[in-house]
Design a protein around this motif. Sequence first.
Motif, PDB file in Angstrom:
ATOM      1  N   GLY A   1       4.413   1.784   1.880  1.00  0.00           N
ATOM      2  CA  GLY A   1       5.430   2.672   1.294  1.00  0.00           C
ATOM      3  C   GLY A   1       4.922   4.100   1.254  1.00  0.00           C
ATOM      4  N   LEU A   2       5.814   5.052   1.543  1.00  0.00           N
ATOM      5  CA  LEU A   2       5.402   6.457   1.492  1.00  0.00           C
ATOM      6  C   LEU A   2       6.385   7.307   0.701  1.00  0.00           C
TER       7      LEU A   2
ATOM      8  N   PRO B   1       6.451  -3.724   7.707  1.00  0.00           N
ATOM      9  CA  PRO B   1       7.523  -2.821   7.278  1.00  0.00           C
ATOM     10  C   PRO B   1       6.984  -1.536   6.655  1.00  0.00           C
ATOM     11  N   VAL B   2       7.589  -0.391   7.060  1.00  0.00           N
ATOM     12  CA  VAL B   2       7.190   0.908   6.500  1.00  0.00           C
ATOM     13  C   VAL B   2       8.392   1.503   5.770  1.00  0.00           C
ATOM     14  N   LEU B   3       8.276   1.634   4.454  1.00  0.00           N
ATOM     15  CA  LEU B   3       9.361   2.157   3.617  1.00  0.00           C
ATOM     16  C   LEU B   3       9.075   3.617   3.298  1.00  0.00           C
ATOM     17  N   ILE B   4      10.082   4.472   3.485  1.00  0.00           N
ATOM     18  CA  ILE B   4       9.817   5.910   3.336  1.00  0.00           C
ATOM     19  C   ILE B   4      10.828   6.583   2.412  1.00  0.00           C
ATOM     20  N   VAL B   5      10.310   7.237   1.380  1.00  0.00           N
ATOM     21  CA  VAL B   5      11.140   8.142   0.576  1.00  0.00           C
ATOM     22  C   VAL B   5      10.806   9.546   1.068  1.00  0.00           C
ATOM     23  N   LYS B   6      11.801  10.213   1.664  1.00  0.00           N
ATOM     24  CA  LYS B   6      11.584  11.592   2.142  1.00  0.00           C
ATOM     25  C   LYS B   6      12.349  12.522   1.199  1.00  0.00           C
ATOM     26  N   ALA B   7      11.606  13.345   0.473  1.00  0.00           N
ATOM     27  CA  ALA B   7      12.240  14.253  -0.494  1.00  0.00           C
ATOM     28  C   ALA B   7      12.643  15.562   0.186  1.00  0.00           C
ATOM     29  N   GLY B   8      13.462  16.343  -0.482  1.00  0.00           N
ATOM     30  CA  GLY B   8      13.907  17.636   0.048  1.00  0.00           C
ATOM     31  C   GLY B   8      15.129  17.479   0.928  1.00  0.00           C
TER      32      GLY B   8
ATOM     33  N   SER C   1       0.852  -1.187   0.000  1.00  0.00           N
ATOM     34  CA  SER C   1       0.000   0.000   0.000  1.00  0.00           C
ATOM     35  C   SER C   1       0.883   1.230   0.000  1.00  0.00           C
ATOM     36  N   LEU C   2       0.595   2.133  -0.940  1.00  0.00           N
ATOM     37  CA  LEU C   2       1.454   3.298  -1.173  1.00  0.00           C
ATOM     38  C   LEU C   2       0.728   4.600  -0.879  1.00  0.00           C
ATOM     39  N   ILE C   3       1.441   5.476  -0.204  1.00  0.00           N
ATOM     40  CA  ILE C   3       0.893   6.799   0.122  1.00  0.00           C
ATOM     41  C   ILE C   3       1.826   7.817  -0.541  1.00  0.00           C
ATOM     42  N   SER C   4       1.281   8.693  -1.379  1.00  0.00           N
ATOM     43  CA  SER C   4       2.163   9.640  -2.060  1.00  0.00           C
ATOM     44  C   SER C   4       1.689  11.067  -1.861  1.00  0.00           C
ATOM     45  N   GLN C   5       2.622  11.935  -1.449  1.00  0.00           N
ATOM     46  CA  GLN C   5       2.264  13.347  -1.304  1.00  0.00           C
ATOM     47  C   GLN C   5       2.226  14.015  -2.683  1.00  0.00           C
TER      48      GLN C   5
ATOM     49  N   ARG D   1      14.317   3.982   5.542  1.00  0.00           N
ATOM     50  CA  ARG D   1      14.398   5.099   4.611  1.00  0.00           C
ATOM     51  C   ARG D   1      14.975   4.645   3.278  1.00  0.00           C
ATOM     52  N   CYS D   2      14.326   5.037   2.187  1.00  0.00           N
ATOM     53  CA  CYS D   2      14.784   4.652   0.845  1.00  0.00           C
ATOM     54  C   CYS D   2      15.286   5.905   0.136  1.00  0.00           C
TER      55      CYS D   2
END
Length: 462
Positions: free
Chosen positions: A210-211, A232-239, A156-160, A273-274
């Motif tokens: 995934g976020l 498992p919670v996979l996170i791409v944090k931009a910026g 399941s993916l959450i995208s800002q 963190r990815c």
Amino acid sequence: MSHSLESFFKPKTIAVVGASKNTTKIGHAALKNILISDYECKVYPINPHEKEILGVKCFKKITDVKVDLDLVLISVPAKTVPKIMLDCVKKNVKNVIIISSGFSEVGNHELEDEVRNIVEKSNIRVLGPNVMGYKNAADGLDASFVYGTARKGTLSLISQSGALGIGMIYLANNEFVGISKIIGVGNKIDIDDDDLIDYFAQDPDTKVIGLYIEAVKDGRAFMNSIKACQKPVLIVKAGRSSAGARATASHTGSMAGSDKIYGAAIKQAGGIRCRDVVELFDMARALAGQPPAQGNRIGIVTNGGGLGILLTDACEANGLRVQKLSDKTYKKIDKILPDLITPNNPIDLSADAGFYRYEAATRALLEDPNIDGIIVASVHGGYARPQEFTGAILKMIRERKLHEEYKKPILATWVGGKEFEDLVWDLKSAGVPIYPSSWRIARSMLALYLEGQRIKKESKKK
Ligand code: ACO
């Protein structure tokens, strides 16, 4: 837990405000996606000028619909949204998706505050504004205006970011990563990342979360949700960079915040963190299809010495250990494999390795209690037939007993060209994560190790 989101993801009645006969309009696409979904629900187009749209009876306003509404999608210009929201309050609607743009992301904070005030005084759960909606592949419902069918699965993916969210659907399909739900969160006036993590944590159709985030609004709630999540919670944090942070402010109107603080907080909460979305899918593929690694000791089987060294370097650089094999395993391999093979780790099967060598060496590593995860690698060196490499892995994957007994992840990698394509496809469709680079496979093995550690920590708490 946000059980209230059950009617959001599984609505029985849906209205689309701004539904249109004009095929170029977003309100048309949103209505069509719901109608062509393989999902049982009643649909109500809302448009003051039409009697029917796409063969479905149309209503002038929300309050004219006689049944209770679980979900309303709004696709009218931003300035009309407060009035529609007031109608939704009057009608006692359960959930709303505001697709419309033109709020804080373009500096129109006043209009966003006006909508937020209405929402806060109501019981309505609201996604958006400035969102694509969601695709619930697990149940077959498409409540978005965008084109594209997600392959059904457990991520399941959450995208800002809406556009990136859409791109991720196609990427997921290409990468054989099945999707349970994918959702854009946009300006997050109500439904936030933490609500969704809580929901997916208890959703039986979700195995991995995934976020893609640019900023979180409530850091504490976000961390608490990750901490409480048993998946498992996979996170791409931009910026990450200062220029990236500047771009974040103009994209979703949010502050990227200190990258170091984000990194430390995600780690502390147990998230992974990815670096980017490709890495997120690499890791998701490993976590969805393989058991977590109980430790960080990795065994490598390859037919190419150079590739073995690259894999060793990549593993070690990511905190995984490629240590010498035990005497017992050494002797076993020595007995079953020809003299020219040195039972080192990596085990170099030599360039002409066929099915038997791959199978025997991988099996020896599965049986070795000092090995927690296995990487099987093939170089198309001209002698070996790649089918024998994939055949050996598939044989072991299909031997369920081996899985149940050893509970060790097996990942695969190759160096070669077109002739590998069908074989890669065979492995991916059998649930074996296969990667075209040493770094990517090592990072994915790291995710399996971190998940194993998280589970161990949790079981110690109990
Ligand atoms: N109730 C019901 N229907 C109404 C109402 C109302 N009160 N008022 C107007 N309508 C009808 C209109 O008459 C029109 O129907 P018609 O085509 O039959 O005339 C329909 O609703 C749509 O209204 P328009 O004024 O034509 O608006 P339009 O469709 O051009 O734009 C939209 C609306 C799509 C919401 C636009 O303002 C917008 O925000 N676009 C951007 C959306 C977006 O990208 N969101 C982020 C997604 S994330 C990502 O990046 C993918």
